[in-house]
Design a protein around this motif. Sequence first.
Motif, mmCIF file in Angstrom:
data_model
loop_
_atom_site.group_PDB
_atom_site.id
_atom_site.type_symbol
_atom_site.label_atom_id
_atom_site.label_comp_id
_atom_site.label_asym_id
_atom_site.label_seq_id
_atom_site.Cartn_x
_atom_site.Cartn_y
_atom_site.Cartn_z
ATOM 1 N N VAL A 241 39.669 38.020 28.721
ATOM 2 C CA VAL A 241 40.369 38.014 29.697
ATOM 3 C C VAL A 241 41.298 38.548 30.965
ATOM 4 N N ILE A 242 40.797 39.196 31.212
ATOM 5 C CA ILE A 242 41.208 40.246 32.794
ATOM 6 C C ILE A 242 40.789 38.336 33.546
ATOM 7 N N PRO A 243 39.332 38.729 33.896
ATOM 8 C CA PRO A 243 38.333 37.091 34.671
ATOM 9 C C PRO A 243 39.293 35.318 34.076
ATOM 10 N N ILE A 244 39.878 35.694 32.839
ATOM 11 C CA ILE A 244 41.141 34.219 33.144
ATOM 12 C C ILE A 244 42.400 34.334 34.563
ATOM 13 N N TYR A 245 42.550 36.039 33.958
ATOM 14 C CA TYR A 245 44.083 36.116 34.916
ATOM 15 C C TYR A 245 43.725 35.727 36.535
ATOM 16 N N LEU A 246 42.330 36.419 36.780
ATOM 17 C CA LEU A 246 42.127 36.612 38.231
ATOM 18 C C LEU A 246 41.813 34.987 38.816
ATOM 19 N N LEU A 247 41.767 34.205 37.452
ATOM 20 C CA LEU A 247 41.069 33.256 37.718
ATOM 21 C C LEU A 247 42.530 32.421 38.332
ATOM 22 N N LEU A 248 43.809 32.014 37.330
ATOM 23 C CA LEU A 248 44.836 31.490 37.404
ATOM 24 C C LEU A 248 45.976 32.753 38.543
ATOM 25 N N ALA A 249 45.045 33.611 39.442
ATOM 26 C CA ALA A 249 46.285 33.833 40.188
ATOM 27 C C ALA A 249 46.369 33.525 41.663
ATOM 28 N N SER A 250 47.573 32.607 42.366
ATOM 29 C CA SER A 250 47.753 32.436 43.195
ATOM 30 C C SER A 250 47.224 31.781 44.470
ATOM 31 N N GLU A 251 46.356 33.423 44.753
ATOM 32 C CA GLU A 251 45.712 33.779 46.142
ATOM 33 C C GLU A 251 44.566 32.956 46.083
ATOM 34 N N ARG A 252 44.563 32.730 47.372
ATOM 35 C CA ARG A 252 43.066 32.044 47.997
ATOM 36 C C ARG A 252 42.324 33.533 47.993
ATOM 37 N N SER B 245 37.091 36.132 45.167
ATOM 38 C CA SER B 245 35.677 36.921 45.373
ATOM 39 C C SER B 245 36.707 38.167 45.368
ATOM 40 N N ARG B 246 38.057 38.114 44.810
ATOM 41 C CA ARG B 246 38.705 39.354 43.713
ATOM 42 C C ARG B 246 37.803 39.496 41.877
ATOM 43 N N LEU B 247 37.507 38.028 41.497
ATOM 44 C CA LEU B 247 36.769 38.288 40.489
ATOM 45 C C LEU B 247 35.458 38.723 40.424
ATOM 46 N N GLU C 249 48.356 43.310 30.832
ATOM 47 C CA GLU C 249 48.673 42.378 31.766
ATOM 48 C C GLU C 249 48.204 42.656 33.201
ATOM 49 N N PRO C 250 46.278 42.508 33.467
ATOM 50 C CA PRO C 250 45.850 43.757 34.833
ATOM 51 C C PRO C 250 46.410 42.832 35.892
ATOM 52 N N ARG C 251 46.955 44.317 37.123
ATOM 53 C CA ARG C 251 47.297 43.499 38.247
ATOM 54 C C ARG C 251 46.219 43.513 39.070
ATOM 55 N N THR C 252 46.695 42.622 39.856
ATOM 56 C CA THR C 252 45.761 42.065 41.064
ATOM 57 C C THR C 252 45.421 42.839 42.452
ATOM 58 N N GLY C 253 45.279 42.298 42.766
ATOM 59 C CA GLY C 253 44.518 43.361 44.638
ATOM 60 C C GLY C 253 44.123 43.203 45.321
ATOM 61 N N GLY C 254 43.405 44.102 46.279
ATOM 62 C CA GLY C 254 42.324 44.416 47.414
ATOM 63 C C GLY C 254 40.526 44.249 46.103
#
Length: 229
Positions: A24-35, A39-41, A113-118
């Motif tokens: 689930v969390i990897p799917i969120y990261l895949l759908l993140a809008s940043e370029r 690398s985050r995933l 809903e996980p938060r993304t970041g650096g």
Amino acid sequence: MTIGLMLTLAALAVVDSTSFGTLVIPIYLLLASERSRVSRLLIYLGTIALFYFLLGVALTMGLAAAMESFGDALYSRPAYWVQLVLGVGLFALSYRFDPKRRAKLGKPERRFEPRTGGPRVMVMLGLTAGVVEVATMVPYLAAVGIMTTSGLPPGQWLPLLAGYVLIMIVPPLALMGLRAVAASWLEPKLERLRAWLTKNSASMVSWALAIVGLLLALDAASYLFSKGP
């Protein structure tokens, strides 16, 4: 080491690969809008894979040592009473996440809903997901138990554990590769899957806690109440 043992562990790893932390969390990261999403995933997956590998090493060595030193105590009536209380407690805790019960009490539904970041945020997200999921990852704990009770030497169970952890992160890696070649076809499907998983994540956690608690309680009860004092 037998083929049956390897197939059993592989099957358990496939089940584990569909958990909240590994899918689930990897799917969120895949759908993140940043370029920087790829690398985050990768940072997240590397963190959670390393976490589970080191946890497996600690559990396997700890279980083996405990069974050697406290084998009789671990199968005593006091130990089974502790297990029964833990099982009942987990079962009761599952109701705190049940959306229907929360709705009856007028409480808002829990959403995960996980938060993304650096990179640092991704490492912390991986560690947090691992810690939160440990108690509910029945297949993973079962796999560790199987490797421990099989009496395998470190030269055999360490590669098995590493392979188990790698299988756990294969689905998001496969989705990453598929997305690279068919993003326009895959993204709408991932979005629908993400929406469904988000809507049902609380129920999934509730059911997982309930099942683990019930299995622990039933196992302890079968020992405690089928034998005399």
